[in-house]
Design an enzyme around this catalytic site. Sequence first.
Site, PDB file in Angstrom:
ATOM      1  N   PHE A   1       0.804  -1.225   0.000  1.00  0.00           N
ATOM      2  CA  PHE A   1       0.000   0.000   0.000  1.00  0.00           C
ATOM      3  C   PHE A   1       0.838   1.278   0.000  1.00  0.00           C
ATOM      4  O   PHE A   1       0.293   2.383  -0.009  1.00  0.00           O
ATOM      5  CB  PHE A   1      -0.956   0.013   1.200  1.00  0.00           C
ATOM      6  CG  PHE A   1      -0.267   0.003   2.545  1.00  0.00           C
ATOM      7  CD1 PHE A   1       0.239   1.164   3.106  1.00  0.00           C
ATOM      8  CD2 PHE A   1      -0.140  -1.185   3.254  1.00  0.00           C
ATOM      9  CE1 PHE A   1       0.872   1.151   4.342  1.00  0.00           C
ATOM     10  CE2 PHE A   1       0.488  -1.212   4.497  1.00  0.00           C
ATOM     11  CZ  PHE A   1       0.995  -0.035   5.043  1.00  0.00           C
TER      12      PHE A   1
ATOM     13  N   ARG B   1      -4.621   6.824  20.381  1.00  0.00           N
ATOM     14  CA  ARG B   1      -4.850   5.683  19.486  1.00  0.00           C
ATOM     15  C   ARG B   1      -6.241   5.091  19.716  1.00  0.00           C
ATOM     16  O   ARG B   1      -6.933   4.725  18.766  1.00  0.00           O
ATOM     17  CB  ARG B   1      -3.763   4.631  19.654  1.00  0.00           C
ATOM     18  CG  ARG B   1      -2.434   5.175  19.123  1.00  0.00           C
ATOM     19  CD  ARG B   1      -1.442   4.171  18.728  1.00  0.00           C
ATOM     20  NE  ARG B   1      -1.866   3.186  17.767  1.00  0.00           N
ATOM     21  CZ  ARG B   1      -1.830   3.335  16.442  1.00  0.00           C
ATOM     22  NH1 ARG B   1      -1.449   4.490  15.922  1.00  0.00           N
ATOM     23  NH2 ARG B   1      -2.171   2.353  15.652  1.00  0.00           N
TER      24      ARG B   1
ATOM     25  N   ASN C   1      -8.440   7.634   6.030  1.00  0.00           N
ATOM     26  CA  ASN C   1      -8.992   7.377   7.362  1.00  0.00           C
ATOM     27  C   ASN C   1      -8.861   8.566   8.311  1.00  0.00           C
ATOM     28  O   ASN C   1      -8.918   8.416   9.517  1.00  0.00           O
ATOM     29  CB  ASN C   1      -8.393   6.103   7.957  1.00  0.00           C
ATOM     30  CG  ASN C   1      -6.889   6.164   8.091  1.00  0.00           C
ATOM     31  OD1 ASN C   1      -6.284   7.223   8.016  1.00  0.00           O
ATOM     32  ND2 ASN C   1      -6.277   5.016   8.309  1.00  0.00           N
TER      33      ASN C   1
ATOM     34  N   HIS D   1      -3.961  10.288  11.779  1.00  0.00           N
ATOM     35  CA  HIS D   1      -2.813   9.430  12.096  1.00  0.00           C
ATOM     36  C   HIS D   1      -2.431   9.702  13.534  1.00  0.00           C
ATOM     37  O   HIS D   1      -2.567  10.822  14.024  1.00  0.00           O
ATOM     38  CB  HIS D   1      -1.627   9.773  11.184  1.00  0.00           C
ATOM     39  CG  HIS D   1      -0.317   9.210  11.677  1.00  0.00           C
ATOM     40  ND1 HIS D   1       0.127   7.956  11.335  1.00  0.00           N
ATOM     41  CD2 HIS D   1       0.619   9.728  12.525  1.00  0.00           C
ATOM     42  CE1 HIS D   1       1.295   7.731  11.936  1.00  0.00           C
ATOM     43  NE2 HIS D   1       1.615   8.789  12.659  1.00  0.00           N
TER      44      HIS D   1
END
EC number: 2.7.4.6
Length: 141
Positions: free
Chosen positions: A59, A87, A114, A117
């Site tokens: 990816f 997280r 998404n 990060h």
Amino acid sequence: MTLEQTLAIIKPDAVERNLIGNIISRLEDKGFQIIAMKMLHLNQEQAEGFYTEHSDKAFFAELIRYMTSAPIVVLVLQKENAVKDYRTFMGTTNPEIAENGTLRYEFAINQTQNSVHGSDSLENAQREIAYFFAEAEIYAR
């Protein structure tokens, strides 16, 4: 009370959808102090340098294209257990299985886009923070 610092990135998909303020508000509501912040547009060399640990993964090329497609916002967050708590608050990489109330559940488009990060360890947090910020740019309280 031991405060930790972690790096957070608001990724291109979230920046382009005008979610910066919403994400920052949620971070502050969760008790994170923002002690450094900047907006920048990564070039290919910067993105490859930041994500160098993924260079052998399938990816990687898609990730670099995505991370250089539009501006990002990088932040240094501070609080107790900052790495673990951020997280958890981000949610899993795949938004389809992310827990309700997490940033990725709310904002992510897919596993690549998404929205956010976060550093995955204290050691990586230190490296990632230093990648984007000089010590003089961090205003720890």
